[in-house]
Scaffold this motif. Structure first.
Motif, PDB file in Angstrom:
ATOM      1  N   GLN A  56       0.830  -1.207   0.000  1.00 21.93           N
ATOM      2  CA  GLN A  56       0.000   0.000   0.000  1.00 21.93           C
ATOM      3  C   GLN A  56       0.864   1.256   0.000  1.00 21.93           C
ATOM      4  O   GLN A  56       0.586   2.218  -0.728  1.00 21.93           O
ATOM      5  N   LEU A  57       1.910   1.267   0.822  1.00 20.14           N
ATOM      6  CA  LEU A  57       2.790   2.432   0.904  1.00 20.14           C
ATOM      7  C   LEU A  57       3.451   2.734  -0.434  1.00 20.14           C
ATOM      8  O   LEU A  57       3.499   3.898  -0.871  1.00 20.14           O
ATOM      9  N   PHE A  58       3.961   1.708  -1.099  1.00 20.98           N
ATOM     10  CA  PHE A  58       4.634   1.959  -2.367  1.00 20.98           C
ATOM     11  C   PHE A  58       3.637   2.242  -3.485  1.00 20.98           C
ATOM     12  O   PHE A  58       3.982   2.900  -4.474  1.00 20.98           O
ATOM     13  N   GLY A  59       2.401   1.791  -3.323  1.00 21.58           N
ATOM     14  CA  GLY A  59       1.359   2.202  -4.255  1.00 21.58           C
ATOM     15  C   GLY A  59       1.089   3.693  -4.151  1.00 21.58           C
ATOM     16  O   GLY A  59       0.902   4.380  -5.159  1.00 21.58           O
ATOM     17  N   ILE A  60       1.072   4.197  -2.907  1.00 26.99           N
ATOM     18  CA  ILE A  60       0.911   5.641  -2.685  1.00 26.99           C
ATOM     19  C   ILE A  60       2.116   6.393  -3.230  1.00 26.99           C
ATOM     20  O   ILE A  60       1.993   7.444  -3.856  1.00 26.99           O
ATOM     21  N   ARG A  61       3.297   5.841  -3.011  1.00 22.20           N
ATOM     22  CA  ARG A  61       4.547   6.486  -3.424  1.00 22.20           C
ATOM     23  C   ARG A  61       4.636   6.644  -4.943  1.00 22.20           C
ATOM     24  O   ARG A  61       5.229   7.597  -5.437  1.00 22.20           O
ATOM     25  N   ARG A  62       4.023   5.718  -5.684  1.00 24.32           N
ATOM     26  CA  ARG A  62       4.096   5.789  -7.146  1.00 24.32           C
ATOM     27  C   ARG A  62       3.265   6.926  -7.734  1.00 24.32           C
ATOM     28  O   ARG A  62       3.450   7.301  -8.895  1.00 24.32           O
ATOM     29  N   THR A  63       2.335   7.455  -6.954  1.00 26.26           N
ATOM     30  CA  THR A  63       1.501   8.561  -7.432  1.00 26.26           C
ATOM     31  C   THR A  63       2.139   9.886  -7.051  1.00 26.26           C
ATOM     32  O   THR A  63       2.555  10.079  -5.912  1.00 26.26           O
ATOM     33  N   VAL A  64       2.207  10.804  -7.997  1.00 25.71           N
ATOM     34  CA  VAL A  64       2.718  12.148  -7.713  1.00 25.71           C
ATOM     35  C   VAL A  64       1.521  13.088  -7.603  1.00 25.71           C
ATOM     36  O   VAL A  64       0.803  13.321  -8.584  1.00 25.71           O
ATOM     37  N   TYR A  65       1.318  13.626  -6.427  1.00 25.25           N
ATOM     38  CA  TYR A  65       0.156  14.471  -6.145  1.00 25.25           C
ATOM     39  C   TYR A  65       0.494  15.947  -6.339  1.00 25.25           C
ATOM     40  O   TYR A  65       1.656  16.364  -6.216  1.00 25.25           O
ATOM     41  N   ASP A  66      -0.529  16.735  -6.619  1.00 24.94           N
ATOM     42  CA  ASP A  66      -0.337  18.185  -6.640  1.00 24.94           C
ATOM     43  C   ASP A  66      -0.180  18.713  -5.213  1.00 24.94           C
ATOM     44  O   ASP A  66       0.683  19.542  -4.941  1.00 24.94           O
ATOM     45  N   VAL A  67      -1.044  18.229  -4.315  1.00 22.59           N
ATOM     46  CA  VAL A  67      -1.009  18.667  -2.916  1.00 22.59           C
ATOM     47  C   VAL A  67      -1.198  17.452  -2.013  1.00 22.59           C
ATOM     48  O   VAL A  67      -2.048  16.597  -2.286  1.00 22.59           O
ATOM     49  N   ALA A  68      -0.407  17.373  -0.956  1.00 29.13           N
ATOM     50  CA  ALA A  68      -0.595  16.358   0.081  1.00 29.13           C
ATOM     51  C   ALA A  68      -0.814  17.082   1.402  1.00 29.13           C
ATOM     52  O   ALA A  68      -0.072  18.021   1.738  1.00 29.13           O
ATOM     53  N   ILE A  69      -1.841  16.672   2.141  1.00 31.20           N
ATOM     54  CA  ILE A  69      -2.212  17.351   3.389  1.00 31.20           C
ATOM     55  C   ILE A  69      -2.254  16.342   4.522  1.00 31.20           C
ATOM     56  O   ILE A  69      -2.900  15.290   4.405  1.00 31.20           O
ATOM     57  N   ASP A  70      -1.582  16.657   5.610  1.00 26.34           N
ATOM     58  CA  ASP A  70      -1.687  15.852   6.825  1.00 26.34           C
ATOM     59  C   ASP A  70      -2.877  16.376   7.616  1.00 26.34           C
ATOM     60  O   ASP A  70      -2.798  17.423   8.252  1.00 26.34           O
ATOM     61  N   ALA A  71      -3.984  15.623   7.560  1.00 22.16           N
ATOM     62  CA  ALA A  71      -5.214  16.058   8.233  1.00 22.16           C
ATOM     63  C   ALA A  71      -5.353  15.463   9.623  1.00 22.16           C
ATOM     64  O   ALA A  71      -6.379  15.635  10.272  1.00 22.16           O
ATOM     65  N   GLY A  72      -4.327  14.778  10.110  1.00 24.93           N
ATOM     66  CA  GLY A  72      -4.435  14.051  11.369  1.00 24.93           C
ATOM     67  C   GLY A  72      -4.050  14.815  12.601  1.00 24.93           C
ATOM     68  O   GLY A  72      -3.863  14.216  13.660  1.00 24.93           O
ATOM     69  N   GLY A  73      -3.899  16.114  12.511  1.00 23.76           N
ATOM     70  CA  GLY A  73      -3.598  16.897  13.702  1.00 23.76           C
ATOM     71  C   GLY A  73      -2.152  16.840  14.141  1.00 23.76           C
ATOM     72  O   GLY A  73      -1.832  17.173  15.290  1.00 23.76           O
ATOM     73  N   GLY A  74      -1.246  16.426  13.255  1.00 19.78           N
ATOM     74  CA  GLY A  74       0.167  16.452  13.609  1.00 19.78           C
ATOM     75  C   GLY A  74       0.664  15.197  14.302  1.00 19.78           C
ATOM     76  O   GLY A  74       1.671  15.236  15.009  1.00 19.78           O
ATOM     77  N   SER A  75      -0.012  14.053  14.121  1.00 23.07           N
ATOM     78  CA  SER A  75       0.465  12.807  14.716  1.00 23.07           C
ATOM     79  C   SER A  75       1.769  12.394  14.045  1.00 23.07           C
ATOM     80  O   SER A  75       2.066  12.782  12.911  1.00 23.07           O
ATOM     81  N   GLN A  76       2.556  11.593  14.758  1.00 19.83           N
ATOM     82  CA  GLN A  76       3.842  11.170  14.216  1.00 19.83           C
ATOM     83  C   GLN A  76       3.665  10.374  12.933  1.00 19.83           C
ATOM     84  O   GLN A  76       4.403  10.565  11.959  1.00 19.83           O
ATOM     85  N   SER A  77       2.675   9.478  12.901  1.00 18.80           N
ATOM     86  CA  SER A  77       2.454   8.676  11.699  1.00 18.80           C
ATOM     87  C   SER A  77       2.023   9.547  10.524  1.00 18.80           C
ATOM     88  O   SER A  77       2.426   9.313   9.376  1.00 18.80           O
ATOM     89  N   GLY A  78       1.210  10.579  10.811  1.00 15.91           N
ATOM     90  CA  GLY A  78       0.789  11.489   9.754  1.00 15.91           C
ATOM     91  C   GLY A  78       1.951  12.267   9.169  1.00 15.91           C
ATOM     92  O   GLY A  78       2.051  12.451   7.951  1.00 15.91           O
ATOM     93  N   ARG A  79       2.849  12.704  10.040  1.00 13.76           N
ATOM     94  CA  ARG A  79       4.017  13.443   9.563  1.00 13.76           C
ATOM     95  C   ARG A  79       4.939  12.555   8.740  1.00 13.76           C
ATOM     96  O   ARG A  79       5.506  12.988   7.725  1.00 13.76           O
TER      97      ARG A  79
END
Length: 302
Positions: A56-79
């Motif tokens: 799953q992680l490398f599937g996400i990594r293969r996509t190049v996004y215009d914007v990525a947003i951490d919506a989790g309130g600054g959790s370590q995993s989100g960062r």
């Protein structure tokens, strides 16, 4: 995350959104959002599902996004995930006190604030609401099911339906005896309140099976039934936020967590300070809220 997606829809019409979440709930919550293109759900027990998680992680990594947003309130995993993805622009929280002072405190508003702060144009406007976006058909089925549960023959102008979810995690959870005292005090003030218990995933009543009950593992079905009630009450928990997103009036009992961050979101909702833990005091506060609702509902039904 719902308010953030609504804000993305407002600022970037036609945008496509991928959601990365833990557990399967996001699939149910955002199934009626046309903006959402894909939902990646990490298993809640990642350690036992490492090959799937890595894929799953490398599937996400293969996509190049215009914007990525951490919506989790600054959790370590989100960062960490924000640092891992490929994107032209990345938006996330920091630990700087000056930025913390500028940021709205409620966690539903924080990612929206971050997006607005990064947006090049005028992003002013009211805060988006939490909304599971139930369809008309889902709401109709929710009304029909609640009526069946309560044995309704019709809506009475002097009766109010209160849905209660009596479960929560850890110290947020109230004992069965607490709820019994609370309900007794509340019904002494409002004898025409009908109570339906929304039962937790363990499928065991926590109100001693004294009231009508509803149970479902289907989050959308649960939200539809809750939306048919006049008001919803629980301690601070995920179902409380689901109720707020369903559009019903939501009251949250707060004894441990910070209500400024986690209060049921929305103008018609309210957080009740219950740090003293007295069921009689809590019942009187809820009773005051119900008195106002009785008046407004009576006017609506006439």
């Amino acid at each position: 995350m719902g308010p953030l997606i609504s804000e993305l829809e407002r600022l970037y019409p036609g945008a496509e959104v991928d959601i990365v979440a833990a557990g399967p709930a996001a699939h149910a919550v955002f199934s009626t959002y046309p903006t959402v293109r894909r939902i990646v759900s990490f298993h809640q027990r990642i350690v036992h599902h490492l090959p799937m998680t890595v894929a799953q992680l490398f599937g996400i990594r293969r996509t190049v996004y215009d914007v990525a947003i951490d919506a989790g309130g600054g959790s370590q995993s989100g960062r960490l995930l924000l640092a891992f993805v490929k994107a032209r622009y990345k938006i996330g929280t920091t630990d700087h006190a000056s930025e913390e002072a500028l940021r709205p405190l409620h966690l539903a508003q924080r990612p929206v604030h971050l997006l607005r702060h990064a947006y090049a144009g005028d992003a002013s406007g009211p805060w988006p609401v939490m909304d599971i976006r139930l369809t008309d058909d889902e709401r109709r089925k929710g009304r029909d099911l609640l009526a069946k549960i309560l044995g309704d023959t019709g809506v009475s102008s002097d009766t109010l339906t209160l849905a209660i979810f009596a479960n929560a995690t850890g110290r947020k959870c109230y004992a069965e005896t607490w709820w019994a005292q609370f309900i007794q005090e509340l019904t002494d003030h409002h004898s025409n309140v009908r109570i339906v218990e929304v039962v937790a995933a363990h499928a065991v009543s926590q109100l001693n099976s004294k009231h009508a009950t509803f149970y479902s593992r289907d989050l959308r079905k649960m939200a539809a039934v809750i939306s048919a009630a006049d008001v919803f009450l629980s301690a601070d928990c995920g179902v409380m936020h689901l109720a707020a997103a369903s559009g019903t009036r939501t009251l949250g009992l707060f004894s441990v967590t910070d209500q400024r961050k986690y209060a049921p979101y929305g103008a018609s909702n309210a957080a009740i300070d219950n740090r003293e833990g007295d069921p009689g005091v809590a019942a009187r506060i809820v009773s005051a809220h119900l008195s106002g609702l009785f008046q407004s509902l009576s006017e609506e039904r006439h």
